[in-house]
Design a protein around this motif. Sequence first.
Motif, PDB file in Angstrom:
ATOM      1  N   ARG A   2       0.813  -1.217   0.000  1.00  0.00           N
ATOM      2  CA  ARG A   2       0.000   0.000   0.000  1.00  0.00           C
ATOM      3  C   ARG A   2       0.847   1.269   0.000  1.00  0.00           C
ATOM      4  NH1 ARG A   2      -4.747   0.559   4.355  1.00  0.00           N
ATOM      5  NH2 ARG A   2      -5.777  -0.655   2.764  1.00  0.00           N
ATOM      6  N   PRO A  44      -7.400   0.047  -5.402  1.00  0.00           N
ATOM      7  CA  PRO A  44      -6.535  -1.076  -5.752  1.00  0.00           C
ATOM      8  C   PRO A  44      -5.975  -0.928  -7.162  1.00  0.00           C
ATOM      9  CG  PRO A  44      -8.833  -1.768  -5.667  1.00  0.00           C
ATOM     10  CD  PRO A  44      -8.793  -0.332  -5.249  1.00  0.00           C
ATOM     11  N   LEU A  45      -4.745  -1.379  -7.338  1.00  0.00           N
ATOM     12  CA  LEU A  45      -4.121  -1.391  -8.660  1.00  0.00           C
ATOM     13  C   LEU A  45      -4.583  -2.656  -9.364  1.00  0.00           C
ATOM     14  CD1 LEU A  45      -2.092  -0.080 -10.639  1.00  0.00           C
ATOM     15  CD2 LEU A  45      -0.307  -1.410  -9.487  1.00  0.00           C
ATOM     16  N   ARG A  46      -5.412  -2.516 -10.388  1.00  0.00           N
ATOM     17  CA  ARG A  46      -5.999  -3.669 -11.081  1.00  0.00           C
ATOM     18  C   ARG A  46      -5.042  -4.292 -12.092  1.00  0.00           C
ATOM     19  NH1 ARG A  46     -10.034  -4.350  -7.601  1.00  0.00           N
ATOM     20  NH2 ARG A  46     -11.753  -2.886  -7.828  1.00  0.00           N
ATOM     21  N   ARG A  47      -4.372  -3.433 -12.873  1.00  0.00           N
ATOM     22  CA  ARG A  47      -3.428  -3.900 -13.884  1.00  0.00           C
ATOM     23  C   ARG A  47      -2.611  -2.719 -14.373  1.00  0.00           C
ATOM     24  NH1 ARG A  47      -7.143  -5.092 -19.196  1.00  0.00           N
ATOM     25  NH2 ARG A  47      -8.820  -3.752 -18.528  1.00  0.00           N
ATOM     26  N   CYS A  60       6.002  -5.413 -12.238  1.00  0.00           N
ATOM     27  CA  CYS A  60       4.901  -5.090 -11.330  1.00  0.00           C
ATOM     28  C   CYS A  60       4.290  -6.364 -10.767  1.00  0.00           C
ATOM     29  CB  CYS A  60       3.843  -4.246 -12.029  1.00  0.00           C
ATOM     30  SG  CYS A  60       3.167  -4.930 -13.540  1.00  0.00           S
ATOM     31  N   ALA A  61       3.480  -6.198  -9.728  1.00  0.00           N
ATOM     32  CA  ALA A  61       2.853  -7.319  -9.030  1.00  0.00           C
ATOM     33  C   ALA A  61       1.466  -7.643  -9.559  1.00  0.00           C
ATOM     34  CB  ALA A  61       2.764  -6.999  -7.533  1.00  0.00           C
ATOM     35  N   VAL A  62       1.024  -6.921 -10.572  1.00  0.00           N
ATOM     36  CA  VAL A  62      -0.309  -7.119 -11.148  1.00  0.00           C
ATOM     37  C   VAL A  62      -0.147  -7.444 -12.635  1.00  0.00           C
ATOM     38  CG1 VAL A  62      -1.427  -5.595  -9.457  1.00  0.00           C
ATOM     39  CG2 VAL A  62      -0.593  -4.650 -11.622  1.00  0.00           C
ATOM     40  N   LEU A 152       6.186   0.368  -8.726  1.00  0.00           N
ATOM     41  CA  LEU A 152       5.584  -0.811  -9.354  1.00  0.00           C
ATOM     42  C   LEU A 152       6.476  -2.036  -9.151  1.00  0.00           C
ATOM     43  CD1 LEU A 152       4.196   0.661 -12.695  1.00  0.00           C
ATOM     44  CD2 LEU A 152       2.873  -0.087 -10.699  1.00  0.00           C
ATOM     45  N   GLY A 155       6.323  -3.737  -5.788  1.00  0.00           N
ATOM     46  CA  GLY A 155       5.128  -4.484  -5.431  1.00  0.00           C
ATOM     47  C   GLY A 155       3.898  -3.673  -5.061  1.00  0.00           C
ATOM     48  N   THR A 157       0.367  -2.439  -4.820  1.00  0.00           N
ATOM     49  CA  THR A 157      -0.905  -3.074  -5.177  1.00  0.00           C
ATOM     50  C   THR A 157      -2.120  -2.204  -4.889  1.00  0.00           C
ATOM     51  OG1 THR A 157      -1.012  -4.227  -3.055  1.00  0.00           O
ATOM     52  CG2 THR A 157      -0.052  -5.438  -4.931  1.00  0.00           C
ATOM     53  N   GLU A 158      -1.941  -1.123  -4.093  1.00  0.00           N
ATOM     54  CA  GLU A 158      -3.070  -0.217  -3.860  1.00  0.00           C
ATOM     55  C   GLU A 158      -2.570   1.133  -3.381  1.00  0.00           C
ATOM     56  OE1 GLU A 158      -5.677  -2.150  -1.076  1.00  0.00           O
ATOM     57  OE2 GLU A 158      -4.519  -1.466   0.632  1.00  0.00           O
TER      58      GLU A 158
END
Length: 163
Positions: A2, A44-47, A60-62, A152, A155, A157-158
Amino acid sequence: MRAIVTPDGVFTFRGETVRAALGYGGVRADKREGDGATPLGVLPLRRVLYRPDRGPPPSCAVPRNPVTRTDGWCDDPAHPDYNRLVRLPIGAHAEALWHDDGTYDIIGVLGWNDRPVYPRRGSAIFLHLARHDYAPTQGCVALASDDLRRVLALGLTEIVVKA
């Protein structure tokens, strides 16, 4: 992982602070289409989408996908694909994702008004590249290229947008 961003453009991730640009309409809990505001809350990070001709794909983690010249994001509240990735042209207003100015060379799609989608609650809220002068965005969060690639890769993610 986060990140926290405050209305004054302070973006903090894993103990590091960098500068961010936010929407010209400030930070709002009652985000509306066209108000230029960055939505308050957890995004949230979707993609991640990226221009393949402008550098290597970001780590990136997504999920990540290349952008094409025909990719767009529908911002027409009356269209069934409102606040979704679309192929251009679609017969409704949509923002092209292939920008020549570099701001969309990397686009983190943030989860705002997407599960479910409500007309006029706001669309196309992204994490993208800031202009050199950190000019305000249309409601997105924007970072310098090196900063965006680094968070990114570490990691992200949001993003929590604070008031």
